[in-house]
Write a protein that holds these residues in place. Structure first.
Motif, PDB file in Angstrom:
ATOM      1  N   LEU A 211     -51.669 -15.551  -2.285  1.00 55.92           N
ATOM      2  CA  LEU A 211     -52.857 -15.609  -1.806  1.00 55.92           C
ATOM      3  C   LEU A 211     -53.688 -14.551  -2.394  1.00 55.92           C
ATOM      4  CD1 LEU A 211     -54.661 -16.977   0.469  1.00 55.92           C
ATOM      5  CD2 LEU A 211     -53.381 -15.354   2.060  1.00 55.92           C
ATOM      6  N   GLN A 212     -54.991 -14.872  -2.562  1.00 54.58           N
ATOM      7  CA  GLN A 212     -55.904 -13.634  -3.128  1.00 54.58           C
ATOM      8  C   GLN A 212     -56.938 -13.293  -1.961  1.00 54.58           C
ATOM      9  OE1 GLN A 212     -55.845 -12.805  -6.397  1.00 54.58           O
ATOM     10  NE2 GLN A 212     -53.986 -13.805  -5.865  1.00 54.58           N
ATOM     11  N   ARG A 217     -54.821 -13.222   4.548  1.00 53.39           N
ATOM     12  CA  ARG A 217     -53.480 -12.418   4.430  1.00 53.39           C
ATOM     13  C   ARG A 217     -53.117 -11.373   5.777  1.00 53.39           C
ATOM     14  NH1 ARG A 217     -49.310 -10.378   0.929  1.00 53.39           N
ATOM     15  NH2 ARG A 217     -48.602  -8.317   1.610  1.00 53.39           N
ATOM     16  N   TYR A 259     -54.996 -19.482  -4.764  1.00 55.99           N
ATOM     17  CA  TYR A 259     -53.542 -19.123  -4.965  1.00 55.99           C
ATOM     18  C   TYR A 259     -53.511 -18.938  -6.358  1.00 55.99           C
ATOM     19  CZ  TYR A 259     -52.500 -19.914  -0.102  1.00 55.99           C
ATOM     20  OH  TYR A 259     -52.302 -20.052   1.173  1.00 55.99           O
ATOM     21  N   TRP A 269     -47.681 -26.826  -1.645  1.00 57.51           N
ATOM     22  CA  TRP A 269     -48.372 -26.229  -0.277  1.00 57.51           C
ATOM     23  C   TRP A 269     -48.177 -27.019   1.114  1.00 57.51           C
ATOM     24  CZ3 TRP A 269     -53.185 -28.059   1.913  1.00 57.51           C
ATOM     25  CH2 TRP A 269     -53.751 -29.211   1.055  1.00 57.51           C
TER      26      TRP A 269
END
Length: 927
Positions: A211-212, A217, A259, A269
């Motif tokens: 996850l970017q 996050r 992602y 996902w």
């Protein structure tokens, strides 16, 4: 010298195409519309051709289209495996992929579907030369199906797998276009992914890749802290399941999550607004520099088990890293969600698990699915052609994991204290001894459902355990580590794995085990359990179990009843274990309290497995039975019979995918009936007379066990040789045939029909009136069972015992007494039986029988063609083993004879398949 050096370097490649691997980079933007259960996306693929030849087209997988209708390979396989849910699903519950419009380097390109609707071919405007890159782009829409397999949704819980247009693998053997299947997994090319997912903001998403978005996050980490605190002392397991757990309303605002994943061959996902979250980190091996993120996503249903899930995930990653090779990815995730394809399913860096039922089961399934990151994820073998290369190798290490952390769970079932059953070994020998096993190295779409489990999972595990015992665990681990290191991210094939076992001296053994069904290739898995040598006295036991190192005899009490012998009490002595034996026998004497005689049956069977490539097995069997067949006699030994039979069956071998079975058989039956003898003055003599006759049968039976429209047919020749000393010998030679078919029009509801036709090619009594013991008969009751082929509660009885019918010849559901000369012929018989289940929640149906036959009213009269018919209601119970019939309409003569029986209860007929209920009779013919 230079030429010689080049030849030496090229020698390993002579005779085969050099290894290469295509380079694929994906950029996907997708939006989830949870009001319509749809995905709307755009995909951009940079496809670099590393093959030694130019490509003029690229094969694509469009696997959501597998859920578009009943004509797809997935739908056909579901029916082969007895699953009808998808076949009968509402069209709105199914899925598809559409709105495709391919561009190649910005120019429109022709795209065509193949015969399989989920495979297509993109025709390039100009050949793609070696080393060149083409940029491929298309929009797409996915209608997400309900949860029939892997891709699907339950309510607003989404499992997004096999969801985007995906180039097939092009390797040294060419293109590998394959339709989506439920049983049988995948072969995909490694690539790099950038995936951007837009969806309502309150969804929690678990995905392949990293996850970017830092804010997302951080939010997940906060949820993880909250979840861990809440579950610290939580022990409750919700009984109603995740399907019933309420879904919060979707947020009006959306979010986009990015992602990235490198060197993976798929991207999956999962999105659910109810997910609870846990997080941890680990270093897979000592000295590893970078920590791996460990995530768990799950609903309330089994959160009492999932509260330890990150510990299970960490332990599994460390275990496989230590024994097989380093884990190469930056994160690992476990998800509990809806799943209709097994207990769990793996994808790179992520696995989805259904309901587990216990903490141990959760840990075991997670370990197995996480293990696939090595054999499926990193090695990337062709699972469709060689399913054992992933499932089997992984099952071996999963078994090792279980042994280490749960030594009390060793793959055995404890039947009784001190009596355990090794499930995999028993299952293997069960199929092998019936000639029904298949080589593990068989395409997964050509394996039967049981054989897929055995060939892909169990047998390779058994074989590798055998190798371990021979060479030692550490040496086998070394071979696996070398195999993994050499072939990671390179798609190894079976010969590559066998080569890795060459230093152990086990390559030939494993190759034979994977490619043949030759029992001589095995030790622990062959006919004789390990440790048994020479003659050993058998061990007596009450309960049947698996084979042991000592021969076994089993004794079981028997209780029974028939009106002729009364209550029956006896013992059954047999040697049949849970696995078929080469030689089996049964001795079952019983005492009849009404007849005051010892009656019962005995038999033996000898199996020859795979005597030829086209022959599955040959069975030679023989048996004897004795019972009384009239009212309990005043004089012992009168009105009983002995039936001796010898039979040979040849079971032909057919590919499982054809769903066909067939056999050729011969049978010799000897009947000895005791009957009263009278003097010339009509006095009953002390000694009974014997009526003896022999039947010789030769026949062929075949069936196609399709789930929706099954069919079966058969032909039989029968010769009867009567007692030459009898008043009437009644010899004959007859031919009969049968064809039956059906159509399942909704789940569990059938329309079915049967045709029977028979003709006496020769008959001593053709010119006479009929005799009930040797004639064709419309009504198959005990009186017409001249060969004593079936079991009846009462023979030659009045009252309700005459209401027990079978379906040998005419199959009429009309309990007409045998005393009437009704429906019998010494010439010919042709019958149609129809059945229809009513579309009701109870097993009620309707039936109709119609037949014609040649009948002579007096000796030497011309035969007349009689036509009879009857119809009514039916009730089917006990898995189609008990049928109750109420005749309501009939032709005039049939109606009159039924009325003479009395009220409706007296007119009821029933079928009770007593012979089919004998345990080994039906269990050995499981599909």
């Amino acid at each position: 010298m230079r030429l010689l050096l080049l030849l030496l370097l090229a020698a390993p490649l002579l005779g085969q195409t050099a290894y290469f691997q295509q380079d694929v980079r994906y950029t996907i933007d997708v939006r989830l519309d949870d009001r319509r259960d749809e995905l709307h996306g755009d995909i951009r693929i940079a496809y670099t051709n590393n093959a030694p030849e130019a490509l003029d087209s690229i094969v694509f997988h469009l696997w959501p289209r597998a859920f578009s209708g009943a004509h797809t390979a997935f739908a056909r396989q579901q029916l082969r495996n007895g699953e009808t849910e998808f076949h009968f699903a509402d069209p709105e519950a199914r899925g598809t992929m559409d709105s495709l419009s391919f561009l190649v380097d910005g120019q429109s390109a022709r795209f065509a579907f193949t015969r399989e609707p989920d495979i297509g071919v993109l025709h390039l405007n100009e050949p793609l030369a070696t080393g060149r890159t083409a940029t491929i782009a298309t929009p797409f829409r996915v209608k997400i199906p309900e949860s029939f397999s892997r891709l699907g949704h339950v309510g607003q819980s989404y499992q997004i797998t096999q969801w985007y247009p995906k180039p097939a693998v092009y390797d040294r053997r060419g293109w590998h276009g394959m339709p989506y299947l439920d049983q049988g997994e995948f072969y995909s090319e490694f690539g790099d992914f950038t995936v951007r997912i837009t969806l309502p903001a309150n969804y929690r998403v678990a995905a392949t890749g990293v996850l970017q978005e830092a804010a997302e996050r951080d939010w997940l980490l906060e949820l993880a802290d909250t979840t861990r605190d809440a579950l610290a002392n939580y022990e409750q397991v919700i009984a109603y399941g995740y399907v019933q757990e309420a879904y919060p309303p979707s947020a009006s605002e959306t979010k986009t999550l990015t992602y990235t994943a490198k060197r993976v061959h798929d991207f999956a996902w999962f999105a659910d607004k109810r997910f609870q979250v846990l997080h941890d980190t680990l270093h897979p091996r000592a000295g590893a520099q970078d920590a791996v993120d460990v995530w768990s996503f799950f609903t309330r249903t089994e959160s009492a088990y999932w509260k330890s899930s990150t510990d299970y995930l960490k332990r599994a990653v460390r275990f496989y890293s230590d024994h097989v090779g380093p884990y190469p990815y930056p994160q690992v995730t476990g998800v509990q969600s809806a799943l209709s394809a097994g207990a769990g399913m793996e994808y790179p860096m992520i696995t989805v698990i259904g309901l587990s039922g216990s903490a141990y089961a959760l840990d075991e399934v997670l370990a197995h699915e996480i293990g696939h990151n090595w054999f499926y994820g990193v090695l990337g073998s062709n699972e469709r052609d060689h399913p054992w290369m992933d499932e089997g190798l992984n099952s071996y290490y999963e078994g090792r994991y279980t042994q280490e952390f749960y030594p009390q769970h060793d793959g055995r079932i404890q039947l009784l204290p001190g009596r355990e059953l090794a499930v995999d070994e028993v299952a293997y020998r069960y199929l092998a001894r019936l000639g029904r096993d298949e080589a593990p190295d068989t395409r997964s779409d050509s394996l039967g459902e049981y054989n897929y489990w055995m060939g892909a999972y169990s047998k390779p595990n058994l074989v590798l355990n055998e190798v371990e015992q021979r060479v030692g665990r550490e040496r086998l681990d070394e071979a696996f580590r070398a195999y993994y290191e050499q072939w990671r991210f390179r798609h190894p094939e079976p010969e590559d794995f066998y080569a890795a076992l060459e230093p152990l001296g086990e390559a030939g053994y494993v190759r034979d085990a994977m490619t043949t069904v030759d029992e001589g290739a095995f030790n622990r898995l062959n006919w004789r359990p390990e440790g048994r040598t020479g003659f050993t006295l058998p061990k007596l036991s009450l309960l049947t179990d698996g084979e042991r190192t000592r021969p076994q005899l089993f004794v079981s009490p028997l209780l029974g009843f028939n009106e002729n012998d009364g209550a029956l009490l006896g013992l059954a002595l047999h040697n049949r274990t849970l696995e078929p034996r080469k030689v089996e026998f049964l001795l079952a004497p019983m005492y009849g309290f009404a007849s005051k005689e010892v009656v019962g049956f005995a038999g033996a069977r000898y199996r020859i497995v795979r005597p030829a490539d086209w022959l599955r097995r040959v069975e030679i069997s023989g048996g004897v039975q004795r019972f009384n067949d009239f009212d309990p006699p005043a004089v012992d030994g009168i009105y009983d019979y002995d039936r001796w039979a010898l039979r040979t069956d040849f079971y032909f071998d057919h590919p499982v995918i054809t769903e066909r079975s067939s056999r050729l058989y011969s049978q010799l039956v000897h009947i000895d009936q005791r009957r009263p003898a009278f003097s010339g003055a009509g006095d009953l003599l002390e000694d009974a007379r014997s009526v003896r006759y022999n039947l010789l049968r030769v026949g062929y039976r075949s069936a196609v066990e399709r789930e929706i429209n099954p069919a079966r047919y058969g032909l039989q020749l029968e010769y009867r040789r009567g007692d030459p000393d009898a008043f009437i010998s009644a010899d004959y030679f007859r031919l009969d045939g049968e064809y039956a078919t059906g159509y399942q029009y909704r789940p569990g509801k059938f329309l079915s029909g049967r045709l029977f036709a028979g003709y006496f090619l020769a008959h001593d009594l053709r010119e006479r009136t009929t005799d009930p013991t040797v004639s064709f008969s419309l009504v198959d009751n005990a009186a017409s069972d001249y060969g004593y082929d079936d079991l009846y509660l009462g023979r030659s009885q009045s009252g309700w015992y005459q209401q027990q019918l079978e379906r040998r010849q005419g199959g009429f559901r009309a309990p007409i007494a045998a005393a009437f000369p009704y429906g019998r012929s010494n010439d010919y018989l042709a019958v149609l039986n129809l059945d229809g289940d009513l579309p009701l929640p109870v097993p009620i149906g309707i039936y109709f029988d119609a037949g014609t036959y040649g009948f002579r009213s007096t000796v030497n009269s011309d035969p007349t063609n009689q036509v009879k018919w009857v119809g009514g209601l039916s009730l089917n119970l006990l898995g189609d083993r008990f049928h109750l019939y109420l005749p309501l309409v009939a032709d005039a003569e049939t109606h009159n004879l039924l009325e003479q029986r009395g009220n409706l209860l007296d007119r009821l007929a029933f079928r009770l398949n007593l012979t089919g209920l004998l345990p080994w009779r039906w269990i050995d013919e499981l599909p």
